[in-house]
Scaffold this active site. Structure first.
Site, PDB file in Angstrom:
ATOM      1  N   SER A  61      28.882 -14.171 -43.653  1.00 39.93           N
ATOM      2  CA  SER A  61      27.731 -14.536 -42.831  1.00 39.93           C
ATOM      3  C   SER A  61      26.598 -15.013 -43.723  1.00 39.93           C
ATOM      4  O   SER A  61      25.563 -15.423 -43.230  1.00 39.93           O
ATOM      5  CB  SER A  61      27.288 -13.349 -41.987  1.00 39.93           C
ATOM      6  N   HIS A  86      33.102 -17.398 -38.170  1.00 39.40           N
ATOM      7  CA  HIS A  86      32.109 -16.333 -38.164  1.00 39.40           C
ATOM      8  C   HIS A  86      32.106 -15.636 -36.808  1.00 39.40           C
ATOM      9  O   HIS A  86      31.664 -16.203 -35.809  1.00 39.40           O
ATOM     10  CB  HIS A  86      30.733 -16.915 -38.504  1.00 39.40           C
ATOM     11  N   ASN A 132      22.279 -16.425 -36.784  1.00 43.10           N
ATOM     12  CA  ASN A 132      21.377 -15.625 -37.605  1.00 43.10           C
ATOM     13  C   ASN A 132      20.108 -16.390 -37.931  1.00 43.10           C
ATOM     14  O   ASN A 132      19.022 -15.822 -38.034  1.00 43.10           O
ATOM     15  CB  ASN A 132      22.072 -15.195 -38.901  1.00 43.10           C
TER      16      ASN A 132
END
Ligand code: COA
Length: 656
Positions: free
Chosen positions: A428, A449, A499
């Site tokens: 990540s 991911h 993210n």
């Protein structure tokens, strides 16, 4: 026998056999599933007129309604037409026509039997409920239900009243309010289906028998209907409202509440319920919530079109996962659940065992029979020596975020795997190019991911490095689809998409709390805006240590003198340690009172600005290819308010 005069039709075929049974089959041309478009309904209208004539003349003994498609019976009204029905008058006329048509089918004096296999949803289920008897194939593929609530609506073709008539108010309202799809056996137990057959081949036979014997479905017994009688109905309606309130607010998702109001007004009289539908249905279908939820449906359909299609379509049978931690173990378990043979590698059995135990709990939760569970357990194999590498179609690495370790793993995997096997990392935070650059064929490495918890979050970011060709990425997307996940292709860039957009939002909220804002109020504001969970609670759930490392990776290191840094230093990492910003007991954050705020949702809107900005920048920088992909990626990856259609759509609409 008299000549059958049927009007011409594209979607329907009719054949009257020597016993007087009319076999009516729907098979909408050039479509993978049958839907009820205006054209298909208009054709059915003409056919029903002909059936009425044939019934008069005595040549028709009954009608069997079947589907000619492998995919199933009917997947509902044609959603692609909904946007064209924005005018309430046009919509009202369309609803009235459908009601009148279904009423005429129900009024036929000869038995009308629906033979159901595969998907029988929404308007398709409503049509089946207007038939006199329902036979369904009791296999894994048959699913019946009302998914309208997921589109911000409820059944509009008489299904609300008819489902209550057949199943009683409690079961019927439950399936309409949740959108949960039923297996044939469950529908049978509820009274929504009358007869089960084991295989599709026997549907026609059973339908014929039902017609010749004049079978008719029984309505729900009084004991079941009692819940809708007298003052009990108001009580039941209030309980339903309380239940709906736990999942969605009236302001964001009005459909369940509107259906409950309809039930409270008419739940004791199925005809009145049916007649009352349209008045409440029309504003729902024209609401922003429904438009945006339809947008989400079509965006998610678009994701299914990715991947390798046609003759080069890849087949994935074996997956090798390296790293049996939370992510690796759960990815392995998920792949085994979805039917793949999986080898799970780690240094020793001690490390693998907890993952196998978690996998077993997942199988028990998701699979029905002991045989299915045993088979899934058998598909997932511990593999300390890495023998599975050579046979694997896909290798997924999910070890610690350490560049050297990952490089070594892929140098080895490149040698041992068969040509064409996908090599994927679940990193990540490490740039894909840096992991791939020493490989002989760096284009073989892609990122897949996954998100924690793997079993619940649908998104997989398919990460593309500058070494990858379109074909490498298409194969990665195909694999994600093969295991039932939704792939969004993202360029290798810090934080990828999810993210990258989440972090500024979460850190912004943390900063406010550090500056004295009340954390309960911050969280409540985000929820009032439409997020599934507030940012502080989310940070605790993700883990403060994880949050810190993602923040660093994105170039926003946590200041050393902050409360955040202090919590980490004190090993107060959030939910997993029982203490973070909140204290956690039994997996729940212990929260204090939310101080009053004049505009909680407005505050929430302020809080999500960094997320919306970051999404916009991600598109501008080509991290994700389009606004649409960014919206669906952020909805699936962060839970961003689906009723707003995604962050960028919300901004376009002036709502974020
Ligand atoms: N109206 C219009 N199109 C529909 C549709 C509907 N009710 N149901 C499915 N489709 C289309 C899909 O958009 C897709 O079109 P595409 O091939 O052009 O992309 C195609 O039918 C196949 O559907 P897909 O979702 O890819 O197949 P699946 O096997 O994965 O799922 C369903 C099938 C029926 C479960 C799923 O399509 C679905 O949930 N449909 C919506 C059902 C619904 O909400 N009905 C109530 C409408 S009020």
């Amino acid at each position: 026998m008299a000549q059958v005069q049927m009007p011409p039709s594209r979607a329907w075929k009719f054949h009257l056999d020597f016993e007087g049974i009319g076999w009516l089959t729907i098979d909408v041309p050039d479509a993978p599933v049958n839907t009820l478009s205006r054209e298909t309904l208009a054709e059915l209208n003409g056919i029903v007129t002909a059936l009425e004539d044939m019934q008069q003349s005595g040549e028709l003994k009954g009608v069997a309604l079947l589907s000619g498609k492998e995919s199933g019976f009917i997947a509902g009204a044609d959603i692609t037409e909904f946007d064209e029905m924005g005018d309430p008058g046009v919509l009202r006329a369309a609803l009235d026509r459908a009601h009148a048509l279904f009423d005429r089918i129900e009024a036929l004096k000869v038995p009308v039997v629906a033979g159901i296999h595969g998907f029988c949803l929404g308007g398709g289920f409503e049509l089946a409920l207007a038939c006199h008897y329902r036979v369904a194939v009791n296999d894994d593929k048959t699913r019946l239900g009302f998914p309208e609530v997921n589109l911000g609506m409820f059944p509009g073709f008489g299904g609300s009243g008819r489902s209550i008539r057949q199943a009683g108010p409690v079961d019927a309202m439950q399936i309409m309010l949740t959108g949960k799809l039923l297996r044939a056996s469950q529908a049978r137990r509820m009274g929504l289906v009358d007869k089960l057959v084991r295989v599709r081949d026997t549907l026609r036979w059973e339908a014929r028998k039902a017609i010749l014997q004049g079978r008719k479905s029984a309505v729900a017994p009084l004991a079941k209907r009692a819940m809708a009688l007298g003052p009990l109905r108001g009580y039941v309606a209030n309980k339903m409202r309380a239940e709906a309130g736990k999942k969605a607010s009236l302001e964001h998702y009005p459909a369940p509440y509107s259906l409950i109001d309809l039930f409270e007004a008419h739940g004791n009289d199925w005809r009145a319920m049916k007649e009352g539908e349209a008045e409440r249905f029309i504003p729902l279908m024209n609401s922003d919530t429904s438009k945006n939820l339809r947008r989400v449906f079509f965006l998610s359909e678009g994701l299914k079109k990715q991947g390798v299609r046609g003759k080069d379509k890849a087949v994935f049978r074996r997956v090798h996962v390296i790293g049996a931690g939370v992510m690796g173990g759960d990815i392995a378990a998920w792949c085994a659940l979805r039917g793949m043979g999986v080898t799970l590698q780690d240094l020793d059995m001690e490390r693998i065992k907890p993952a196998l135990d978690r996998a077993k709990s997942l199988f028990k939760k998701r699979l029905r029979t002991k045989t299915e569970i045993d088979n899934a357990v058998a598909r997932l194999e511990a593999d300390v020596t890495g023998k599975g590498l050579a046979r694997a179609d896909v290798v997924i690495e999910a070890v610690v975020e350490n560049l050297e370790v990952k490089r070594k793993i892929f140098a080895d995997a490149e040698l041992k795997t068969k040509p064409g096997a996908i090599l994927a990392t679940n990193t990540s935070s490490i740039e894909l190019e840096r992991i791939a650059e020493n490989l002989t064929a760096p284009g073989r490495l892609i990122g897949l991911h996954f998100f924690n918890p793997v079993a619940q979050l649908p998104l997989v970011e398919v990460i593309r490095s500058r070494f990858n060709a379109d074909a490498d990425i298409a194969r990665g997307a195909s694999f994600a689809l093969a295991i039932g996940k939704s792939p969004v292709v993202v360029k290798s860039a810090p934080g990828f998409l999810v993210n990258r957009v989440l972090m500024p939002y979460m850190l912004g909220a943390v900063q406010r709390v550090e500056a004295g804002a009340n954390k309960e109020q911050i969280d409540a504001a985000a929820v009032a805006f439409g997020m599934p969970m507030g940012p502080i609670e989310l940070m605790d759930t993700v883990g403060l240590d994880v949050g810190k490392s993602v923040a660093e990776e994105l170039g926003n290191p946590v200041p050393a003198n902050s409360q955040f840094a202090k919590l980490i230093a004190d090993k107060k990492l959030g939910r997993k340690t029982g203490q973070g910003f909140y204290t956690w007991t039994n997996g729940k954050a212990v929260k204090g009172e939310v101080p009053p705020h004049p505009d909680l949702a407005g505050l929430g809107r302020e809080l999500v600005q960094p997320l919306v900005n970051a999404t916009s920048v991600a598109v501008a920088e080509g991290v994700v290819a389009s606004d649409d992909l960014a919206d669906i990626g952020v909805i699936y990856g962060t839970g961003f308010a689906p009723f707003l259609g995604g962050p960028l759509q919300a901004r376009k609409d002036g709502r974020a």
